[in-house]
Write a protein that holds these residues in place. Structure first.
Motif, PDB file in Angstrom:
ATOM      1  N   PRO A 110      30.766   5.065 -32.348  1.00 61.83           N
ATOM      2  CA  PRO A 110      30.353   4.967 -30.940  1.00 61.83           C
ATOM      3  C   PRO A 110      31.200   4.005 -30.141  1.00 61.83           C
ATOM      4  O   PRO A 110      31.099   3.964 -28.928  1.00 61.83           O
ATOM      5  CB  PRO A 110      28.910   4.458 -31.038  1.00 61.83           C
ATOM      6  CG  PRO A 110      28.803   3.849 -32.371  1.00 61.83           C
ATOM      7  CD  PRO A 110      29.748   4.536 -33.257  1.00 61.83           C
ATOM      8  N   SER A 111      32.062   3.246 -30.816  1.00 60.07           N
ATOM      9  CA  SER A 111      32.867   2.278 -30.081  1.00 60.07           C
ATOM     10  C   SER A 111      34.265   2.793 -29.801  1.00 60.07           C
ATOM     11  O   SER A 111      34.739   2.717 -28.684  1.00 60.07           O
ATOM     12  CB  SER A 111      32.926   0.981 -30.887  1.00 60.07           C
ATOM     13  OG  SER A 111      33.787   0.087 -30.263  1.00 60.07           O
TER      14      SER A 111
ATOM     15  N   LEU B 158      35.179   5.997 -30.453  1.00 52.68           N
ATOM     16  CA  LEU B 158      35.044   7.424 -30.171  1.00 52.68           C
ATOM     17  C   LEU B 158      36.025   8.268 -30.971  1.00 52.68           C
ATOM     18  O   LEU B 158      36.456   9.324 -30.544  1.00 52.68           O
ATOM     19  CB  LEU B 158      35.215   7.706 -28.669  1.00 52.68           C
ATOM     20  CG  LEU B 158      34.201   7.004 -27.778  1.00 52.68           C
ATOM     21  CD1 LEU B 158      34.464   7.334 -26.337  1.00 52.68           C
ATOM     22  CD2 LEU B 158      32.784   7.402 -28.134  1.00 52.68           C
TER      23      LEU B 158
ATOM     24  N   CYS C 183      24.572 -11.534 -31.956  1.00 54.11           N
ATOM     25  CA  CYS C 183      23.903 -10.877 -30.830  1.00 54.11           C
ATOM     26  C   CYS C 183      24.103  -9.375 -30.809  1.00 54.11           C
ATOM     27  O   CYS C 183      23.636  -8.720 -29.894  1.00 54.11           O
ATOM     28  CB  CYS C 183      24.402 -11.445 -29.506  1.00 54.11           C
ATOM     29  SG  CYS C 183      26.097 -10.976 -29.123  1.00 54.11           S
TER      30      CYS C 183
ATOM     31  N   PRO D 236      29.628  -6.120 -28.709  1.00 56.60           N
ATOM     32  CA  PRO D 236      30.911  -5.670 -29.261  1.00 56.60           C
ATOM     33  C   PRO D 236      31.881  -6.840 -29.450  1.00 56.60           C
ATOM     34  O   PRO D 236      31.917  -7.766 -28.656  1.00 56.60           O
ATOM     35  CB  PRO D 236      31.431  -4.702 -28.196  1.00 56.60           C
ATOM     36  CG  PRO D 236      30.758  -5.110 -26.954  1.00 56.60           C
ATOM     37  CD  PRO D 236      29.447  -5.717 -27.320  1.00 56.60           C
TER      38      PRO D 236
ATOM     39  N   SER E 232      35.845  -8.117 -29.807  1.00 57.78           N
ATOM     40  CA  SER E 232      37.199  -7.668 -29.474  1.00 57.78           C
ATOM     41  C   SER E 232      38.195  -8.577 -30.166  1.00 57.78           C
ATOM     42  O   SER E 232      37.944  -9.752 -30.418  1.00 57.78           O
ATOM     43  CB  SER E 232      37.399  -7.678 -27.962  1.00 57.78           C
ATOM     44  OG  SER E 232      36.873  -8.853 -27.405  1.00 57.78           O
TER      45      SER E 232
ATOM     46  N   SER F 273      32.138 -11.051 -26.585  1.00 53.27           N
ATOM     47  CA  SER F 273      32.227 -11.345 -25.157  1.00 53.27           C
ATOM     48  C   SER F 273      30.872 -11.669 -24.544  1.00 53.27           C
ATOM     49  O   SER F 273      30.804 -12.047 -23.393  1.00 53.27           O
ATOM     50  CB  SER F 273      32.859 -10.171 -24.432  1.00 53.27           C
ATOM     51  OG  SER F 273      32.536  -8.971 -25.070  1.00 53.27           O
ATOM     52  N   TYR F 274      29.800 -11.500 -25.323  1.00 54.55           N
ATOM     53  CA  TYR F 274      28.481 -11.809 -24.754  1.00 54.55           C
ATOM     54  C   TYR F 274      28.027 -13.218 -25.121  1.00 54.55           C
ATOM     55  O   TYR F 274      27.600 -13.976 -24.291  1.00 54.55           O
ATOM     56  CB  TYR F 274      27.460 -10.777 -25.239  1.00 54.55           C
ATOM     57  CG  TYR F 274      26.137 -10.929 -24.562  1.00 54.55           C
ATOM     58  CD1 TYR F 274      25.075 -11.549 -25.202  1.00 54.55           C
ATOM     59  CD2 TYR F 274      25.938 -10.453 -23.268  1.00 54.55           C
ATOM     60  CE1 TYR F 274      23.860 -11.696 -24.566  1.00 54.55           C
ATOM     61  CE2 TYR F 274      24.734 -10.599 -22.643  1.00 54.55           C
ATOM     62  CZ  TYR F 274      23.697 -11.218 -23.300  1.00 54.55           C
ATOM     63  OH  TYR F 274      22.507 -11.369 -22.661  1.00 54.55           O
TER      64      TYR F 274
ATOM     65  N   VAL G 255      31.769   0.037 -25.150  1.00 57.48           N
ATOM     66  CA  VAL G 255      31.930   1.468 -24.918  1.00 57.48           C
ATOM     67  C   VAL G 255      30.574   2.111 -25.157  1.00 57.48           C
ATOM     68  O   VAL G 255      29.961   1.892 -26.198  1.00 57.48           O
ATOM     69  CB  VAL G 255      32.976   2.069 -25.882  1.00 57.48           C
ATOM     70  CG1 VAL G 255      33.044   3.564 -25.717  1.00 57.48           C
ATOM     71  CG2 VAL G 255      34.320   1.441 -25.633  1.00 57.48           C
TER      72      VAL G 255
ATOM     73  N   PRO H  35      28.835   5.676 -25.615  1.00 59.60           N
ATOM     74  CA  PRO H  35      29.162   7.108 -25.763  1.00 59.60           C
ATOM     75  C   PRO H  35      28.230   7.976 -24.927  1.00 59.60           C
ATOM     76  O   PRO H  35      27.221   7.513 -24.412  1.00 59.60           O
ATOM     77  CB  PRO H  35      28.969   7.359 -27.259  1.00 59.60           C
ATOM     78  CG  PRO H  35      28.126   6.257 -27.745  1.00 59.60           C
ATOM     79  CD  PRO H  35      28.308   5.096 -26.842  1.00 59.60           C
TER      80      PRO H  35
END
Lengths: 579, 200
Positions: A83-84, A86, A111, A114, A116, A147-148, B156, B158
């Motif tokens: 899902p990240s 794709l 948390c 995502p 990076s 990033s959160y 992202v 989906p």
């Protein structure tokens, strides 16, 4: 109390076990399910919650002419993708690498945001550094940053040399920076050692293995190797059980021997060993034995010193995949420093099949980036949709007060709701409604459907209808003018309003009083919600195109075929005022 | 006394865009509206945050005024509710801080008081009220973002997801029958100087 928007839930016939599996017979006018004669559907029953779905969630099987819900539909997986990133993952990779992304997509262990990949700039070369040859070339390292919550993988001591294929690099590093051998590397080392020397080298290798920490992956591999060797050659056991040869462990040879006893010996394999030796358990670390280290005093000392926020919460622990790089902890991960980045779980695109006739009901495109569907048979294109709004009729004293959505209903005062049925199909529909006179539950409200039987016109093109007659347009527009509502009288047996492909009718409700008698339990959650179960039966005619296999030889091609469908639905109207 | 017709709340362009007079659109030459888009009052669109780095293929003359300098590109039938804000995301790129264009697809509903800093939003997206979409997030098609979600940067999402929470998590999937609920044609007709009442 939270204001309630009116809703409609439909019950799938799969919850009535008698109707599933019965072949559909479109020519017989018999009722579709026996709920009409049986007890009325109780929306407050505990089981009802699992069979009620809003219209968007229901699909329709064209061959069975039945609605299907997410509970009874059979799903098949069309594609797996991360899902990240794709990226599509071929299903062959799933067996070998598991159901998580093996590229660089990770979630923060704290948390679940995502992560990076960012580069860390190395500080300018320090003359005190122990690696003088590397100080000449600047060496960028990379780390994962959330990033959160601003968590960084440097907090657990992990840095990477390359910005891609982080999953592979992560498998080789432990928390704190120590490196770890993956299973492949251990196998190769063992092979090298066995190639080079004989017994001496093997002994040295096993000692070396015992000296290292045996992590989960190696322990599993060692145990598996040990047990397969035991099964293949059970006579190597040195315990005293060999005399009791008939008692066999469940190895394939013993099973076949026991089966031969029952089948009379004709299938007896003369080559099989008649005497079964015993199996033993693993004894050394090389064979897979891991002694539990039950002394947790060092962990307790660390807990005393650390902060509460340094320990991991149960949700954080549950989202961690099993850590193959560490030995099996006979408790759980306790500290934030032992949490690792979580690879993303793969998501799927699924195609759905009818459980009875196995026809495909919904099929998305296999490509991840396209959102179209090859086949998409939703119930919304076959059964009428019901929308609810409250109607305020002028009282005898003056003009009507404007209806506010979500207003509380006064107990024991009659209210009216307008139900609008919209017909999605291209034939005219005959709708029959049935609602019990009193709603089930502890506080029954009185329900009266003023027009239980009516026809809805077909969903023809807007332009066809406009060309035919103009009167229909004006009547549909008058519905929206607030002033004319007072002109319409609420009459039993007559519909409220009609349009191109929709019909509105009135339902009169007298809400129950929520006064509790002495000795009754307090009001349960959502017991003040006014829900009415309603049985909807729709009948329509289809022109038989001659494809039906059940048609007889002398069947007229133009004959209209009557089809019907019936289901229970629950209309949630609002909350009743308490007190 | 001359009687001027009352100034409508919205400016209606010939492509069908309805832009409220009280909306704040900065740098309008860098904002592309697709047509039939509604922009409600108090919306802010920052078209002034454009790319400062020009690619080497462009002409060596002055860097301002190149034709392809879009800051915000919006598709058809979009609906930007009150007090929402569209800001192009920015980051350090090759040593300099620059902004990247924000692209939105068709039928995107942005709820009131939301802040959108995504890199790209697909078509048929519903974004609830008070949502913060972090920088360089990518939202694909047919996504439903519930109220008060915070989507962290670089996330992202989906297609066909229902997203909620702080930080955002995928909590469900959009059912096959729910595709039509994302269409905003009817909503477009209810707003403007001559609003048609909502079809029920």
């Amino acid at each position: 109390m939270a204001p309630l928007n009116p809703y409609t839930y439909i019950q799938c016939p799969c919850s009535d076990s008698a109707s599933l599996g019965r072949p559909s017979d479109p020519t017989s006018p018999a009722s579709a399910d026996g709920d009409e004669e049986d007890n009325t559907f109780d929306p407050r029953a505990p089981r009802a919650n699992f069979s009620l779905y809003p219209l968007e969630y229901l699909l329709y099987c064209e061959d069975c002419h039945q609605i299907r819900c997410p509970r009874c539909i059979a799903e098949e997986i069309a594609t797996y993708f991360c899902p990240s990133c794709l990226f599509e993952v071929p299903s062959s990779n799933l067996k070998s690498e598991g159901n998580r992304c093996t590229r660089s997509c990770f979630q923060c262990p704290i948390c679940i945001g995502p992560l990076s990949v960012t580069s860390i700039e190395m500080p300018p070369s320090d003359p005190n550094l122990l690696a003088p040859d590397r100080a000449a070339t600047p060496h960028t390292t990379y780390s994962l940053i959330c990033s959160y919550c601003n968590w960084s993988s440097t907090e657990i001591g992990i840095q990477f040399d390359k910005p891609n294929s982080i999953h592979a690099q992560l498998a080789k590093i432990r928390n704190g920076g120590a490196s770890r051998l993956t299973a492949k590397e251990r196998k190769e080392r063992r092979k090298e050692l066995s190639h080079r020397g004989g017994e001496a080298a093997a002994a040295a290798a096993s000692e070396a293995a015992a000296g290292q920490d045996v992590d989960l992956e190696t322990q599993f591999a060692n145990l598996k190797l040990f047990y397969t060797s035991q099964l293949a050659d059970p006579n190597a056991g040195d315990t005293g059980f060999s005399s009791l040869g008939d008692l066999g462990f469940s190895s394939p040879s013993s099973l076949s021997r026991i089966m031969n006893l029952y089948t009379g010996g004709k299938l007896h394999d003369p080559r099989a060993k008649s005497k079964l030796g015993a199996m033993r358990e693993a004894v050394t670390a090389d064979e897979g034995l891991l002694e539990a280290d039950l002394d947790e005093s060092s962990l307790i000392a660390q807990l005393h010193q650390s902060d509460f926020l340094d320990t991991a919460s149960s949700t954080q622990i549950c989202s961690q995949p099993p850590n193959l790089g560490e030995p099996h902890l006979h408790g759980a991960v306790r500290f934030n420093s032992s949490l690792r980045p979580v690879p993303y779980l793969l998501r799927t695109k699924r195609s759905k099949r009818c459980p009875a006739c196995r026809h495909i009901v919904s099929k998305p495109e296999a490509k991840v980036l396209t959102t179209r569907f090859r086949i998409r048979l939703v119930a919304g294109s076959y059964i009428p949709s019901i929308s609810i709004r409250r109607l305020n009729l002028p009282g005898p004293n003056g003009p009507a007060a404007p209806a506010i959505l979500g207003d509380l209903l006064e107990p024991l005062k009659p209210v009216h709701f307008v139900l609008t049925f919209k017909n999605p199909i291209f034939e005219s529909l005959k709708v029959t409604l049935g609602a019990p006179a009193k709603t089930p539950g502890r506080f029954p409200s009185k329900v009266t459907v003023l027009c239980p039987q009516f026809d809805i016109d077909a969903n023809t093109d807007v332009w066809d209808e406009a060309l035919k007659d103009n009167d229909r347009e004006s009547s549909s527009r008058s519905r929206r003018r607030a002033g004319t509502e007072s002109q319409f009288q609420v009459e039993v047996g007559k519909i409220w309003e009609r349009g191109r492909n929709w019909v509105s009718i009135i339902v009169e409700i007298v809400p129950a009083s929520l006064k509790l008698e002495a000795g009754q339990d307090a009001l349960r959650e959502d017991e003040d919600v006014l829900e009415i179960p309603m049985f909807v039966r729709i009948e329509w005619e289809v022109e038989n195109g001659g494809e039906d296999a059940a048609s007889g030889p002398g069947r007229d091609k133009d004959q209209q075929e009557k089809r019907e469908l019936a289901y229970w639905c629950v209309l949630g109207l609002g909350r009743i005022k308490q007190g | 006394m001359s009687r001027r017709p009352p100034r409508g709340e919205y400016i209606e362009t010939d492509t069908g865009n309805k832009v409220a007079r009280k909306a704040t659109l900065v740098g309008t030459q860098n904002i592309m509206l697709g047509g039939k888009t509604v922009i409600q009052p108090e919306v802010m669109i920052r078209g002034d945050l454009i790319r400062s780095i020009q690619s080497s293929s462009s002409s060596s003359s002055s860097s301002s005024g190149t034709p392809n300098n879009t800051a915000v590109a919006i598709g058809r039938y979009c609906f930007l509710s009150r007090a929402s804000c569209l800001r192009p995301p920015g980051r350090l790129y090759k040593g300099a801080f620059t902004y990247m264009p924000l692209r939105m697809g068709d039928h995107v509903f942005v709820g009131p008081s939301s802040v959108i800093q995504a890199a790209s939003i697909g078509s048929h997206v519903y974004i609830g009220a008070k949502v913060v979409v972090g920088e360089f997030a990518i939202i694909k098609d047919y996504v439903r973002v519930l109220d008060e979600t915070i989507i962290p940067p670089n996330m992202v999402i989906p297609s066909f997801s229902i997203v909620a929470g702080q930080p955002a998590r995928v909590i469900g999937e959009v059912p096959e029958g729910g595709h039509e609920a994302f269409e905003l044609r009817e909503l477009y007709k209810t707003v403007g100087n001559n609003p048609q009442p909502a079809a029920s």
